[in-house]
Scaffold this active site. Sequence first.
Site, short mmCIF file in Angstrom:
data_model
loop_
_atom_site.label_atom_id
_atom_site.label_comp_id
_atom_site.label_asym_id
_atom_site.label_seq_id
_atom_site.Cartn_x
_atom_site.Cartn_y
_atom_site.Cartn_z
N CYS A 1 0.41 -1.36 -0.02
CA CYS A 1 0.16 -0.08 0.02
C CYS A 1 1.25 1.35 0.36
CB CYS A 1 -0.73 -0.17 1.10
SG CYS A 1 0.20 -0.33 2.81
N GLU B 1 -2.04 0.94 -4.28
CA GLU B 1 -1.70 0.06 -3.85
C GLU B 1 -0.79 -0.59 -5.07
OE1 GLU B 1 -2.83 -2.71 -0.85
OE2 GLU B 1 -3.69 -0.91 -1.37
#
Length: 362
Positions: A320, A354
């Site tokens: 992330c 992401e």
Amino acid sequence: MSRPLPDPAQYSTQLEAKRQRLVELLAPFAAPAPDVFDSPSEHYRLRAEFRLWREAEQRHYAMFEQGDKHSPVLIEDFPIASARINQLMPQLKAAWQASAALSFKLFQVEFLTTLAGDALVTLCYHRPIDGAWQAEAEQLARALGVSVIGRSRGKRIVIGRDHVLEALQVAGRAFRYRQPEGAFTQPNGVVCQKMLQWAFDALGERDDDLLELYCGNGNFTLPLATQVRRVLATEISKTSVNAALANLADNGIDNVELVRLSAEELTQALNGVRPFRRLAHTDLAGYDFGTVFVDPPRAGMDADTCELVRRFERILYISCNPETLAANIAQLHDSHRIERCALFDQFPWTRHMESGVLLVRR
């Protein structure tokens, strides 16, 4: 007021900027071109949290610019949130406006929804909640068709369930998940399905075992377990471990051993630094690990965990934070090359993204 979305025509522009940023970060490692997975431009976020602001004797949903807690932006709807959240927002507001038991010292509201249509509302108070509150909240839950949780200092009252039920499609199969209130879940369900499918394909069907670090509620564990012989999964959060165990049982997946350890503790165990009672019945030597799967927090993997995953032939990494991903790859690049990479637009209209890579031993 409503908080409008940016011009949808600009979505492809911001997505391309993210792609270029990822390409630049991975360029030193000779990464292939990333697969890019887009998001719906609205109604994509399955959870939302609002502070309440009192004005003209009424409480309103409010958000604040970062670092400014004194200048609220009062809102009536939230276009990036799921359609279910936007449906519930005015209904919940009307309910607390009509009920002193629900509105008195209510300061925060949290919504948790799913692609499957389930919803849970958490009401947070600066006062003790009691039987009068519970009676009103039970009526509210029935009227809205949701579960309700009340929170005040030292107290939590659950009406209905303390989790929502989700179903995510991977490779033609629907995997069912319990997602607990207060535990981490992927906020963008549509993109989460794309991430799961990419990881499923990148892992491939194998006849060896998988080690998974940071498994959470089993989001990736469930589909990946169907591709390998056995899985050893680790997670430190008790809430997430309990949800993962329930999810494995609900989906009839019986080839996963889940241990409540941090990645750092597992590293110590595998290195023989010290024993752990939670591993007393685990035959680590009996596993034939071919791949390690990691989905770490924003800080990425620490140096010792990087050295641990270096032992594996294949490293499947979901991140992330592309900056910490690049820093971790820099530590691993002398032994592993990037075979596949991907960008998942989990957070449209922000700089956050992401990403995923499959690293294979040179």
